[in-house]
Design a protein around this motif. Sequence first.
Motif, PDB file in Angstrom:
ATOM      1  N   ASP A   1       0.958  -0.734  -0.311  1.00  0.00           N
ATOM      2  CA  ASP A   1       0.262  -0.108  -0.126  1.00  0.00           C
ATOM      3  C   ASP A   1       0.509   1.026  -0.009  1.00  0.00           C
ATOM      4  N   TRP A   2       1.982   1.338   0.781  1.00  0.00           N
ATOM      5  CA  TRP A   2       2.610   2.240   0.781  1.00  0.00           C
ATOM      6  C   TRP A   2       3.431   2.676  -0.349  1.00  0.00           C
ATOM      7  N   ALA A   3       4.387   1.462  -0.925  1.00  0.00           N
ATOM      8  CA  ALA A   3       4.524   1.661  -2.417  1.00  0.00           C
ATOM      9  C   ALA A   3       3.541   2.809  -3.029  1.00  0.00           C
ATOM     10  N   LYS A   4       2.017   1.480  -3.442  1.00  0.00           N
ATOM     11  CA  LYS A   4       1.427   2.184  -4.629  1.00  0.00           C
ATOM     12  C   LYS A   4       0.740   3.707  -4.596  1.00  0.00           C
ATOM     13  N   LYS A   5       0.200   3.474  -3.034  1.00  0.00           N
ATOM     14  CA  LYS A   5      -0.236   4.607  -2.949  1.00  0.00           C
ATOM     15  C   LYS A   5      -0.201   6.371  -2.363  1.00  0.00           C
ATOM     16  N   TYR A   6       1.915   5.728  -2.526  1.00  0.00           N
ATOM     17  CA  TYR A   6       2.021   7.046  -1.435  1.00  0.00           C
ATOM     18  C   TYR A   6       3.197   6.982  -2.367  1.00  0.00           C
ATOM     19  N   LEU A   7       4.425   6.689  -2.352  1.00  0.00           N
ATOM     20  CA  LEU A   7       6.059   6.300  -2.610  1.00  0.00           C
ATOM     21  C   LEU A   7       5.837   6.750  -4.524  1.00  0.00           C
ATOM     22  N   GLN A   8       5.443   5.963  -5.054  1.00  0.00           N
ATOM     23  CA  GLN A   8       5.004   5.912  -6.428  1.00  0.00           C
ATOM     24  C   GLN A   8       4.286   6.903  -6.963  1.00  0.00           C
ATOM     25  N   PRO A   9       3.379   7.701  -6.564  1.00  0.00           N
ATOM     26  CA  PRO A   9       2.894   9.023  -7.060  1.00  0.00           C
ATOM     27  C   PRO A   9       3.695  10.578  -6.504  1.00  0.00           C
ATOM     28  N   LEU A  10       4.591   9.996  -5.750  1.00  0.00           N
ATOM     29  CA  LEU A  10       5.034  10.947  -4.771  1.00  0.00           C
ATOM     30  C   LEU A  10       6.300  10.989  -6.277  1.00  0.00           C
ATOM     31  N   ALA A  11       7.174   9.820  -6.793  1.00  0.00           N
ATOM     32  CA  ALA A  11       8.072   9.719  -7.496  1.00  0.00           C
ATOM     33  C   ALA A  11       7.509  10.694  -8.540  1.00  0.00           C
ATOM     34  N   ASP A  12       6.752  10.531  -8.824  1.00  0.00           N
ATOM     35  CA  ASP A  12       5.628  10.660 -10.273  1.00  0.00           C
ATOM     36  C   ASP A  12       5.768  12.172 -10.303  1.00  0.00           C
ATOM     37  N   ALA A  13       5.136  12.187  -9.117  1.00  0.00           N
ATOM     38  CA  ALA A  13       5.254  14.415  -8.920  1.00  0.00           C
ATOM     39  C   ALA A  13       6.484  14.747  -9.098  1.00  0.00           C
ATOM     40  N   LEU A  14       7.389  13.987  -8.857  1.00  0.00           N
ATOM     41  CA  LEU A  14       8.808  14.843  -8.656  1.00  0.00           C
ATOM     42  C   LEU A  14       9.236  14.948 -10.297  1.00  0.00           C
ATOM     43  N   GLY A  15       8.716  14.041 -11.004  1.00  0.00           N
ATOM     44  CA  GLY A  15       8.630  13.597 -12.896  1.00  0.00           C
ATOM     45  C   GLY A  15      10.666  13.015 -12.479  1.00  0.00           C
ATOM     46  N   ASP A  16      10.837  14.347 -13.318  1.00  0.00           N
ATOM     47  CA  ASP A  16      12.306  13.956 -14.239  1.00  0.00           C
ATOM     48  C   ASP A  16      13.833  14.541 -12.677  1.00  0.00           C
ATOM     49  N   LYS A  17      13.005  14.574 -11.797  1.00  0.00           N
ATOM     50  CA  LYS A  17      14.209  14.587 -10.688  1.00  0.00           C
ATOM     51  C   LYS A  17      14.297  13.117 -10.506  1.00  0.00           C
ATOM     52  N   VAL A  18      13.706  12.384 -10.503  1.00  0.00           N
ATOM     53  CA  VAL A  18      13.851  10.614 -10.047  1.00  0.00           C
ATOM     54  C   VAL A  18      14.467  10.236 -10.885  1.00  0.00           C
ATOM     55  N   ARG A  19      15.556   9.173 -10.759  1.00  0.00           N
ATOM     56  CA  ARG A  19      16.170   8.982 -12.213  1.00  0.00           C
ATOM     57  C   ARG A  19      16.503   7.067 -11.600  1.00  0.00           C
ATOM     58  N   LEU A  20      15.252   6.721 -12.573  1.00  0.00           N
ATOM     59  CA  LEU A  20      15.686   5.112 -12.126  1.00  0.00           C
ATOM     60  C   LEU A  20      16.792   4.717 -12.570  1.00  0.00           C
ATOM     61  N   GLY A  21      17.342   3.309 -12.304  1.00  0.00           N
ATOM     62  CA  GLY A  21      18.202   2.609 -12.581  1.00  0.00           C
ATOM     63  C   GLY A  21      19.602   2.775 -12.895  1.00  0.00           C
ATOM     64  N   ALA A  22      19.782   3.569 -11.907  1.00  0.00           N
ATOM     65  CA  ALA A  22      20.757   4.794 -11.606  1.00  0.00           C
ATOM     66  C   ALA A  22      21.922   3.925 -10.156  1.00  0.00           C
ATOM     67  N   THR A  23      22.781   3.412 -10.662  1.00  0.00           N
ATOM     68  CA  THR A  23      23.350   2.608  -8.684  1.00  0.00           C
ATOM     69  C   THR A  23      24.531   3.486  -8.801  1.00  0.00           C
ATOM     70  N   VAL A  24      24.671   4.472  -8.152  1.00  0.00           N
ATOM     71  CA  VAL A  24      25.959   5.169  -7.293  1.00  0.00           C
ATOM     72  C   VAL A  24      27.086   3.680  -6.779  1.00  0.00           C
ATOM     73  N   THR A  25      28.338   3.990  -7.738  1.00  0.00           N
ATOM     74  CA  THR A  25      29.242   3.340  -7.448  1.00  0.00           C
ATOM     75  C   THR A  25      30.297   3.845  -6.577  1.00  0.00           C
TER      76      THR A  25
END
Length: 450
Positions: free
Chosen positions: A86-110
Amino acid sequence: MSTQQLPVIVIGAGPIGLAAAAHLVERGIEPLVLEADDSAGAAVREWSHVRLFSTWGEVVDPAAEKLLAPTGWVKPDGATYPTGGDWAKKYLQPLADALGDKVRLGATVTGVSRQGRDRVVDADRDQQPFTVHIQSADGSEQRLVARAVIDASGTWSTPSPIGGDGLPALGERAAGERISYRVPDLKDPSVRERYAGKRTAVIGSGASAFTALAYLADLAKNAPGTHAVWVLRRGIGGSTFGGGEADQLPARGALGLAAKAAVDDGHADAVTGFRTDAVEKSGEQLVLVAEDGRRLAPVDEVIVLTGFRPDLSFLNELRLGLDERLQAPVELAPLIDPNQHSCGTVYPHGVGELSHPEKGVYLVGMKSYGRAPTFLAMTGYEQVRSIAAAIAGDQEAAERVELTLPETGVCGGAGLFDEPAVAEESGGCCATPSTVQIGVGAPAATSGGC
């Protein structure tokens, strides 16, 4: 571009990382959230079957809620308890969507460092921006620059091993097929089959272990032969099962009571003072051997819930001030060290306790606790609120405390735990059950992840 015009890089798109980005946006500062996985809240999704012991009202960050409001997002009932899913679907994903291109997925910090300065070099160090090396899912590499770095990558990916000395027990790796380091999802038929009618050793003494014991006890009601062997490194005392009815988070207290009921009702046997030294194979079963030579009767499965520890490898070129025991910031460590502080409650803290000799770098969320237990999402939200204020130059707001945390109901004169090293086996987070009723098909409990 001057350093002040550069973005603040946030490592990890979990609850605390996304909240950090929301607070930075509120302050007019550009964040860039780097997430190694292909979705926000990746760690939370791994325990999507478990219900938090914190309500919706306690796991939604205020700045994030403001950011979500214009999108039409509707906050769930603040008095109810979400599952990790629930937390991921109803809050975290919408928040990431609202941040838009401020969130970059598939980027591992080395790696993270100062531009042109390894950790040895002093000259003009504080005037240099941070360099953050990342690897994308396709294997390509990139170097980013930032004015500050907030590491909210958590500890979920680095669970602690079985060994009582903090290292893998002899034979632990070889027996890996029958060892799990996660609370099982017994609603999944394949997972349920793995434990039904079997003897399972549960190693640990925190929220995760309570959850597993409660789940297995519920399974035993419908699957004869299901039995748990609860392995503790210490004895059973007044604080073993948490604060119970004295806990100001009722669901957190209920979890410990459910674990106690599993023992009292005969669904689990407690083995105390057992520090595992080796895991031996006995046919298709496993035998745990203690440092003092004791051997447990063979078990079919082992669930290891001995806490988590931070991955500091990619921060090696930074000058961090970490406590030698907990691997937490030195100013924070005395507040959370279970060997020292006598109550389970940890009081709100911010940029003052989270700063390092390397100015502009912060470890937040569960990672800020190092190997210490009992982290709450509310704590992380207060951390990043304070840090965002400090980065914006609002020192008054950074030093102000804007949170009152609930008491755990656990207190003792000689410390929360009876002996050193117990912090490693207590590694829960903000998650546990929603009600006293805990079952595979009912509101339940969880381990860490917050």
